[in-house]
Design a protein around this motif. Structure first.
Motif, PDB file in Angstrom:
ATOM      1  N   VAL A  70      62.833  60.913  10.821  1.00 36.65           N
ATOM      2  CA  VAL A  70      61.909  59.809  11.068  1.00 36.65           C
ATOM      3  C   VAL A  70      62.078  58.773   9.958  1.00 36.65           C
ATOM      4  CG1 VAL A  70      59.492  59.106  11.199  1.00 36.65           C
ATOM      5  CG2 VAL A  70      60.239  61.200  12.330  1.00 36.65           C
ATOM      6  N   VAL A  71      62.409  57.539  10.341  1.00 39.69           N
ATOM      7  CA  VAL A  71      62.671  56.485   9.362  1.00 39.69           C
ATOM      8  C   VAL A  71      61.714  55.304   9.508  1.00 39.69           C
ATOM      9  CG1 VAL A  71      65.104  57.096   9.087  1.00 39.69           C
ATOM     10  CG2 VAL A  71      64.433  55.455  10.868  1.00 39.69           C
ATOM     11  N   GLY A  72      60.813  55.372  10.480  1.00 39.79           N
ATOM     12  CA  GLY A  72      59.850  54.292  10.660  1.00 39.79           C
ATOM     13  C   GLY A  72      58.729  54.747  11.564  1.00 39.79           C
ATOM     14  N   ALA A  73      57.590  54.069  11.469  1.00 41.12           N
ATOM     15  CA  ALA A  73      56.439  54.439  12.291  1.00 41.12           C
ATOM     16  C   ALA A  73      55.528  53.236  12.473  1.00 41.12           C
ATOM     17  CB  ALA A  73      55.663  55.588  11.647  1.00 41.12           C
ATOM     18  N   ILE A  74      54.797  53.249  13.580  1.00 44.31           N
ATOM     19  CA  ILE A  74      53.800  52.222  13.836  1.00 44.31           C
ATOM     20  C   ILE A  74      52.581  52.885  14.471  1.00 44.31           C
ATOM     21  CG2 ILE A  74      54.640  51.605  16.155  1.00 44.31           C
ATOM     22  CD1 ILE A  74      54.000  48.648  15.367  1.00 44.31           C
ATOM     23  N   LEU A  75      51.402  52.461  14.034  1.00 43.11           N
ATOM     24  CA  LEU A  75      50.136  52.919  14.600  1.00 43.11           C
ATOM     25  C   LEU A  75      49.276  51.696  14.892  1.00 43.11           C
ATOM     26  CD1 LEU A  75      49.401  55.902  12.192  1.00 43.11           C
ATOM     27  CD2 LEU A  75      49.679  56.108  14.673  1.00 43.11           C
ATOM     28  N   CYS A  76      48.685  51.660  16.079  1.00 44.18           N
ATOM     29  CA  CYS A  76      47.870  50.520  16.500  1.00 44.18           C
ATOM     30  C   CYS A  76      46.597  51.015  17.171  1.00 44.18           C
ATOM     31  CB  CYS A  76      48.629  49.642  17.505  1.00 44.18           C
ATOM     32  SG  CYS A  76      50.201  49.007  16.918  1.00 44.18           S
ATOM     33  N   LEU A 136      46.592  46.191  14.137  1.00 43.67           N
ATOM     34  CA  LEU A 136      47.790  46.908  13.715  1.00 43.67           C
ATOM     35  C   LEU A 136      47.392  47.735  12.500  1.00 43.67           C
ATOM     36  CD1 LEU A 136      50.772  47.601  13.639  1.00 43.67           C
ATOM     37  CD2 LEU A 136      51.220  45.399  12.541  1.00 43.67           C
ATOM     38  N   GLU A 137      47.346  49.053  12.654  1.00 45.36           N
ATOM     39  CA  GLU A 137      46.854  49.926  11.600  1.00 45.36           C
ATOM     40  C   GLU A 137      47.920  50.199  10.539  1.00 45.36           C
ATOM     41  OE1 GLU A 137      43.743  50.903  11.528  1.00 45.36           O
ATOM     42  OE2 GLU A 137      43.195  50.136  13.513  1.00 45.36           O
ATOM     43  N   LEU A 138      49.137  50.432  10.981  1.00 44.56           N
ATOM     44  CA  LEU A 138      50.208  50.813  10.052  1.00 44.56           C
ATOM     45  C   LEU A 138      51.554  50.498  10.657  1.00 44.56           C
ATOM     46  CD1 LEU A 138      51.382  52.615   7.619  1.00 44.56           C
ATOM     47  CD2 LEU A 138      51.334  54.489   9.260  1.00 44.56           C
ATOM     48  N   ILE A 139      52.427  49.917   9.841  1.00 40.98           N
ATOM     49  CA  ILE A 139      53.841  49.844  10.193  1.00 40.98           C
ATOM     50  C   ILE A 139      54.616  50.046   8.909  1.00 40.98           C
ATOM     51  CG2 ILE A 139      53.892  47.306  10.053  1.00 40.98           C
ATOM     52  CD1 ILE A 139      56.111  47.439  12.263  1.00 40.98           C
ATOM     53  N   SER A 163      50.012  44.173  25.581  1.00 33.43           N
ATOM     54  CA  SER A 163      50.059  43.371  26.809  1.00 33.43           C
ATOM     55  C   SER A 163      49.564  44.174  28.004  1.00 33.43           C
ATOM     56  CB  SER A 163      51.481  42.874  27.055  1.00 33.43           C
ATOM     57  OG  SER A 163      51.896  41.992  26.038  1.00 33.43           O
ATOM     58  N   SER A 164      49.908  45.462  28.036  1.00 34.00           N
ATOM     59  CA  SER A 164      49.463  46.303  29.147  1.00 34.00           C
ATOM     60  C   SER A 164      47.952  46.501  29.138  1.00 34.00           C
ATOM     61  CB  SER A 164      50.163  47.666  29.086  1.00 34.00           C
ATOM     62  OG  SER A 164      49.652  48.469  28.041  1.00 34.00           O
ATOM     63  N   LYS A 165      47.327  46.318  27.974  1.00 34.01           N
ATOM     64  CA  LYS A 165      45.876  46.463  27.849  1.00 34.01           C
ATOM     65  C   LYS A 165      45.151  45.126  27.932  1.00 34.01           C
ATOM     66  CE  LYS A 165      46.427  50.825  27.309  1.00 34.01           C
ATOM     67  NZ  LYS A 165      46.087  51.744  28.432  1.00 34.01           N
ATOM     68  N   GLY A 166      45.890  44.054  28.139  1.00 32.98           N
ATOM     69  CA  GLY A 166      45.286  42.741  28.269  1.00 32.98           C
ATOM     70  C   GLY A 166      44.787  42.156  26.965  1.00 32.98           C
ATOM     71  N   ALA A 167      45.313  42.613  25.838  1.00 34.43           N
ATOM     72  CA  ALA A 167      44.884  42.109  24.536  1.00 34.43           C
ATOM     73  C   ALA A 167      45.323  40.663  24.352  1.00 34.43           C
ATOM     74  CB  ALA A 167      45.456  42.975  23.428  1.00 34.43           C
ATOM     75  N   LYS A 168      44.472  39.881  23.738  1.00 31.90           N
ATOM     76  CA  LYS A 168      44.771  38.478  23.463  1.00 31.90           C
ATOM     77  C   LYS A 168      44.924  38.190  21.974  1.00 31.90           C
ATOM     78  CE  LYS A 168      44.396  37.462  27.829  1.00 31.90           C
ATOM     79  NZ  LYS A 168      45.629  37.208  28.620  1.00 31.90           N
ATOM     80  N   LEU A 169      44.158  38.908  21.143  1.00 31.73           N
ATOM     81  CA  LEU A 169      44.155  38.618  19.701  1.00 31.73           C
ATOM     82  C   LEU A 169      43.905  39.907  18.928  1.00 31.73           C
ATOM     83  CD1 LEU A 169      44.158  36.345  17.489  1.00 31.73           C
ATOM     84  CD2 LEU A 169      41.653  36.349  17.708  1.00 31.73           C
ATOM     85  N   ILE A 170      44.789  40.223  17.977  1.00 36.55           N
ATOM     86  CA  ILE A 170      44.594  41.386  17.111  1.00 36.55           C
ATOM     87  C   ILE A 170      44.703  40.926  15.657  1.00 36.55           C
ATOM     88  CG2 ILE A 170      45.559  42.936  18.846  1.00 36.55           C
ATOM     89  CD1 ILE A 170      48.035  43.157  16.921  1.00 36.55           C
ATOM     90  N   TYR A 171      44.358  41.833  14.758  1.00 39.00           N
ATOM     91  CA  TYR A 171      44.471  41.514  13.332  1.00 39.00           C
ATOM     92  C   TYR A 171      45.125  42.664  12.583  1.00 39.00           C
ATOM     93  CZ  TYR A 171      40.657  44.691  12.046  1.00 39.00           C
ATOM     94  OH  TYR A 171      39.885  45.808  11.837  1.00 39.00           O
ATOM     95  N   LEU A 172      45.513  42.395  11.349  1.00 39.75           N
ATOM     96  CA  LEU A 172      45.972  43.440  10.450  1.00 39.75           C
ATOM     97  C   LEU A 172      45.563  43.070   9.036  1.00 39.75           C
ATOM     98  CD1 LEU A 172      48.728  42.791   8.483  1.00 39.75           C
ATOM     99  CD2 LEU A 172      49.728  42.514  10.747  1.00 39.75           C
ATOM    100  N   ILE A 173      45.465  44.100   8.201  1.00 35.78           N
ATOM    101  CA  ILE A 173      45.163  43.926   6.786  1.00 35.78           C
ATOM    102  C   ILE A 173      46.390  44.322   5.986  1.00 35.78           C
ATOM    103  CG2 ILE A 173      43.665  44.584   4.876  1.00 35.78           C
ATOM    104  CD1 ILE A 173      42.172  43.104   7.035  1.00 35.78           C
ATOM    105  N   SER A 174      46.782  43.502   5.031  1.00 36.50           N
ATOM    106  CA  SER A 174      47.898  43.828   4.151  1.00 36.50           C
ATOM    107  C   SER A 174      47.571  43.343   2.745  1.00 36.50           C
ATOM    108  CB  SER A 174      49.193  43.197   4.663  1.00 36.50           C
ATOM    109  OG  SER A 174      50.312  43.695   3.950  1.00 36.50           O
ATOM    110  N   ASP A 175      48.488  43.570   1.817  1.00 34.26           N
ATOM    111  CA  ASP A 175      48.258  43.092   0.451  1.00 34.26           C
ATOM    112  C   ASP A 175      49.573  42.681  -0.188  1.00 34.26           C
ATOM    113  OD1 ASP A 175      49.528  45.383  -0.812  1.00 34.26           O
ATOM    114  OD2 ASP A 175      47.704  46.514  -0.411  1.00 34.26           O
TER     115      ASP A 175
END
Length: 216
Positions: A70-76, A136-139, A163-175
């Motif tokens: 495993v070299v990458g992951a994404i959680l949303c 976007l929780e983690l990438i 897109s399949s869930k009809g989302a229009k706007l999401i956010y993420l926190i980073s630093d």
């Protein structure tokens, strides 16, 4: 030398150790992990706590695999959807006890980091979180394979999910300790900046915390 093929698939319980390794690699500097000995029960419990913050709220998870590693992951997360990964961490009470059994200076630094981070993020988001369709929780992508567009491939799959869930706007926190250039180059817009001031036992550290938005 034959170039190894990268494949993506759903996140599984067996991937959790790899996710913890990615967290250390991607966020260790910003999260002050250098403060702790990394071959201890305490540190493993600490990683479990951080990982749980991502898993507990996520409704979508994928990993990128190359050569069986495993070299990458994404959680949303998507609003109104059921969290899928909370049950993957089966020994949370034991990890909590291990964390509490750590030395006082270590426990104090963990509390300081979490409390300051949550306060800073809360101040930036305010009551706006309810206006988003998810986050976007983690990438994270291993440094060894960066430049192969693995992060982009994972994000494209997340976009299809949203897109399949009809989302229009999401956010993420980073630093400022993270590779925020990825967000800048993939259509995210920075909408808020705050400063987190951590008073650790080894001294004070400061970090810029950012709120990004993505509109579909």
């Amino acid at each position: 030398m034959i170039d190894k093929v990268v494949v993506t698939r759903d996140l599984e319980e067996a991937d959790l150790p790899a996710l913890k390794a990615l967290i250390v690699e991607a966020f260790g500097e910003g999260w002050n992990f250098g403060r702790f000995a990394q071959d201890t029960i305490f540190f493993d419990a600490l990683l479990e706590v951080y990982l749980s913050m991502f898993l507990n709220s996520s409704t979508f998870g994928r990993v990128a695999e190359m050569g069986g590693e495993v070299v990458g992951a994404i959680l949303c997360s998507a609003s109104g959807e059921t969290e899928k990964f909370r049950q993957l961490q089966k020994d949370r009470p034991l990890h909590t006890l291990a964390l509490l059994s750590g030395a006082e200076p270590e426990r104090a630094d963990v509390v300081e980091h979490l409390s300051v981070s949550f306060q800073t993020i809360g101040g930036l988001l305010g009551d706006k979180a309810a206006a988003y369709d998810g986050s976007l929780e983690l990438i994270a992508v291993s440094q060894q394979v960066q430049g192969r567009k693995i992060g982009k491939a994972l994000w494209d799959e997340a976009c299809a999910y949203y897109s399949s869930k009809g989302a229009k706007l999401i956010y993420l926190i980073s630093d400022s300790a993270c590779n925020v250039g990825f967000y800048d180059h993939n259509g995210f817009y920075k909408t808020g900046t705050g400063e987190a001031v951590y008073n650790y036992g080894t001294g004070q550290r400061k970090s810029q915390v950012f709120v990004y938005e993505y509109r579909f």
